[in-house]
Structures are given as C-alpha cells and as structure tokens.
Design an enzyme around this catalytic site. Sequence first.
Site, PDB file in Angstrom:
ATOM      1  N   THR A 107      35.465  39.846  43.635  1.00 46.86           N
ATOM      2  CA  THR A 107      35.623  41.285  43.822  1.00 46.86           C
ATOM      3  C   THR A 107      35.691  42.031  42.497  1.00 46.86           C
ATOM      4  OG1 THR A 107      36.801  40.827  45.857  1.00 46.86           O
ATOM      5  CG2 THR A 107      37.119  43.001  44.914  1.00 46.86           C
ATOM      6  N   THR A 183      39.538  35.738  43.621  1.00 47.33           N
ATOM      7  CA  THR A 183      40.922  35.266  43.663  1.00 47.33           C
ATOM      8  C   THR A 183      41.110  34.038  44.564  1.00 47.33           C
ATOM      9  OG1 THR A 183      41.406  36.812  45.441  1.00 47.33           O
ATOM     10  CG2 THR A 183      41.905  37.531  43.194  1.00 47.33           C
ATOM     11  N   ASP A 184      40.229  33.891  45.555  1.00 51.81           N
ATOM     12  CA  ASP A 184      40.491  32.864  46.584  1.00 51.81           C
ATOM     13  C   ASP A 184      40.668  31.461  46.014  1.00 51.81           C
ATOM     14  OD1 ASP A 184      40.169  34.990  48.225  1.00 51.81           O
ATOM     15  OD2 ASP A 184      38.359  34.288  49.222  1.00 51.81           O
ATOM     16  N   LYS A 262      47.352  30.957  44.906  1.00 48.74           N
ATOM     17  CA  LYS A 262      47.229  32.164  45.723  1.00 48.74           C
ATOM     18  C   LYS A 262      48.067  31.959  46.979  1.00 48.74           C
ATOM     19  CE  LYS A 262      44.054  35.466  47.715  1.00 48.74           C
ATOM     20  NZ  LYS A 262      42.704  35.996  47.855  1.00 48.74           N
TER      21      LYS A 262
HETATM   22  N1  ASP Z   1      36.519  36.328  48.458  1.00 47.30           N
HETATM   23  C1  ASP Z   1      36.676  36.847  47.130  1.00 47.30           C
HETATM   24  C2  ASP Z   1      36.577  35.705  46.152  1.00 47.30           C
HETATM   25  O1  ASP Z   1      37.460  34.914  46.053  1.00 47.30           O
HETATM   26  C3  ASP Z   1      37.950  37.594  46.996  1.00 47.30           C
HETATM   27  C4  ASP Z   1      38.227  38.094  45.613  1.00 47.30           C
HETATM   28  O2  ASP Z   1      37.395  38.238  44.765  1.00 47.30           O
HETATM   29  O3  ASP Z   1      39.395  38.417  45.391  1.00 47.30           O
HETATM   30  O4  ASP Z   1      35.603  35.618  45.473  1.00 47.30           O
END
Ligand code: ASP
Length: 461
Positions: A107, A183-184, A262
């Site tokens: 993101t 983040t995932d 996370k």
């Molecule tokens: N689904 C995304 C990822 O982990 C969420 C994010 O970027 O926070 O790439």
Amino acid sequence: MNEDALKGYKGEARNTLEKFGVRVWSDAEVTTSRGLFKGIILPRSENDDDQHIVLKLATGYNVGLDINTIENMIERGYKEAHYKIPEKEFPTSPDKPNVKLLGTGGTIASRLDYRTGAVIPAFSPGELYGAVPELADICNLSTEKLFAVFSENMGPKQYLKLAEAIGEEIEKGIHGIIIGHGTDTMHHTAGALSFMVQNSPIPIVMVGSQRSSDRPSSDAALNLIHAATAAAHSDIAEVMVCMFGPTSDEYGLLHRGTRVRKMHSSYRSTFRTLGDIPLAMITRDKITPLRRDYNRRRKDRNVKVLPFFEEKVTLLYYYPNMQPDIIDAIVDCGYRGIIIAGTGLGHVNKPVYPAIERAVKAGVVIYMTVQTLWGYVHMYVYDTGRDLMAKGIIPTENMLPEVAYVKLGWALGQTEDPEEVKRLMLTPVCGEITEREPYNGYLVYQGGIPEIEAFLKRFHR
Ligand code: ASP
C-alpha cells in the site's frame, strides 16, 4: 466517451456513467434513493464489481454507491489535475545523510499523496517529495523499485534480491536504507533480512502503511517520515520495522526485525514487538531508545551478506485432532524442514507421533515453536514434550514461528548437516532467542489499545 474517461469501470457501472455522461475524476452530484451525494468520481480497480460507483466525499472518505439506487448524476466540474502528485526535484544538500529507499510494493508504494488524497502510484524521489516534502528536511533520498507486489507475493527469491541490493548499497557508502513493503508479511521479510544481512553498519528500516493515503486516517506519510528519520539519524544499525506505536499519530515504534509481528488486520498500530520491548520510540524530531543492547552505527562497510534459502521448508500450525497424514504428505513432497507452532509449551497430539518418527528417520529436521507467541517452548514439563524431544523434535526457545520458519530456510540453504543446522538455529543472530522476557513487555510502550493508552497516560506524563 473515451476509454480512459471511465477508468476501471465495467459492465453496469460503466453503463451508468455513460448514461449520465459523467467521467472519472469529475466533481459530481449524484441523486440516489438514499439521498444526494457530492464528490469526485474515483477510478475503479479492474477486479472490483460492476455494481458500484466510488465517490470521494469532501470529508476525504470514499463511499461506494450502489448503481441500482442512482436516479441522476450531474457533472459539476473536472478535477483530474488536482489528483496528480506534483513531481518536484528532490532538493539535496551535502550536509544531509544519503538514504536509499528500496521499494517492494504494498500500500505504501501505491498510494501516497496525503494532501490531495490521490489514489495513484508515487515512487520516484521527486514524487515522494511532492507528496511528503518533509522528507527533504531529513535526508537526501534516492529510490529504486525492486518489485511492485503486495506482500503476500514476497518470498525467498525476493528476500535474496533484497539482501544483495542492501549489501551493494552499504558497500557504496549509503548512510541508511528504507525498505517500502506491504505490511501483511513485513515480519517475514524482516526476519529473513535479519539473518541474511548481518553486521550492518547502518540502519535498515522497513516501513509500510496500513491505510492507503486516499483515506484521511492514512499512516503512509508519517510512517515514511519516521522511517527516513530512523534511517538517516538513528544509531541503531539493525533490520527494523518502523510503524505507528499507538492508534493515534503520537509516535512511531522501531521494532527489532526478529521480534516483530503484525497483530491486527486493520489498526495502524498493528506491529508489536513480541516477547520483548521495542528498540525505540520515534517522532518527527526525536528518537528515544527504549533499550541499550543494540548494534551501533559504524563508519566501516563490513557488512556480511548471507543470501541463502532452502524453499522446501514449511510452517505447520498445530490444531487438535491433527492427523499424521499431514506430516507424511509434507515428507512425501520432499520437504527438508518443518517448524511446528505447537500448543502451550510446545505440544502436538499422540496420533502424529509415528509420522514425526517417520519424518525424522527420512532426514527431515523438525523444530518446535509456540502458537501462544509470547513465552518459551518448555518441553521438559509434560511427558508430551519429553516424548516429542525423544523423537527428535528440537525446541527453539522463544523464537517466533514465522522467524523460525525463515531462519530454518536460511540455515538449510547453507548446509545439509543436521548438526550444523541445529547450531545455526539455536545460536541467536539478532535477538530471535532471548534469555528472558521482560515482565512488562506487552503493556509498556506499545500502546494501541485506547483504554490502556488512557490508563498509562495517568502515570506517564
Ligand atoms: N496487502 C497489502 C500488503 O501487504 C497491505 C499493505 O500494504 O499494508 O502488501
């Protein structure tokens, strides 16, 4: 109407826009059976349904309008120009540290303009500067896009490439590195890099964002400012994750790469240091270390890059009534290592014992972690634990399951010798195994739960 004017819309939603002659990026008034809505028509992703039109309201929030409720649409203006991130030349100065941002996607890479709320990619230094001008007060930033994936698509190949890119940047003399990442699975990559890039003389700061920057509550810009501050100015020369501390934007936290996870699917304060306390608190202008036992920044360039990974490793989350066929199947598929996330102190049920014996006999190495996440594996307490150890399962102290998974991949990537694998697994590289857990680790300094924040504030001000 030309193709581009209806960007991403298809089927019935597209027909609705065409019927009323309204374009994407136009400022529209939409009369629906639920009332009147005014806002900007946002583009739609290819994978979204064809039953909704998305509007950005003046408040910054997006609403999806069901096309079956739409009675009329009028275009009042057209604002595409406002949604372009102005690309400005990133100002550099010789007295500022040089920082490299390596992008992997997520993101944070796809939506960054927190002022206008634009939903467009921003990545070059100029675009980042246009979106977050504060960055230029912190460092001289250069960028390189290594990948553009959401983080579920990160894996060993990307870890190796990242580790090598980091090594090259360090050798070239960079003062700090930021890694933009979804983040995932940021904690998997943070763990992998902690093992693959050892003895770094500079900070390696991973950063992402939980909320895209088309939302007023986005954490993208502030996380980036914090990460740039950490990369440019902190003396913590380790792989770290830099994300929101509490749910508010009061401060960020720097977490050690091997102890971070996370923990919430949507809170901005989703990352927690588990089994320990974080490395530091960070605000726009201050880094406050919370501990002293970290690797310091150095002037030399003696980094050790160890880019190894055996892909035939798996992480098995135990559940009651697990059957032995699962373990047999893993062995039959040629896996060389298994991390079990066991219950309590590190247990699995009796029916899988014979399969564990078969696996060990076949040369598969098996390590135990705990699915409680906090605490240590203790396999001497119950007979289950003793039985499992007798069958060859090796406890990994307080290593987090995902960290044990990447560490085993890294270890088996270097050697076939089970004794050497064991030595690598049980020798701490960077805090993945600690001697003891601080009694107050989870509650102190990590915030995130409003009631606890309020409670702590009574004592902490
Ligand atoms: N689904 C995304 C990822 O982990 C969420 C994010 O970027 O926070 O790439």
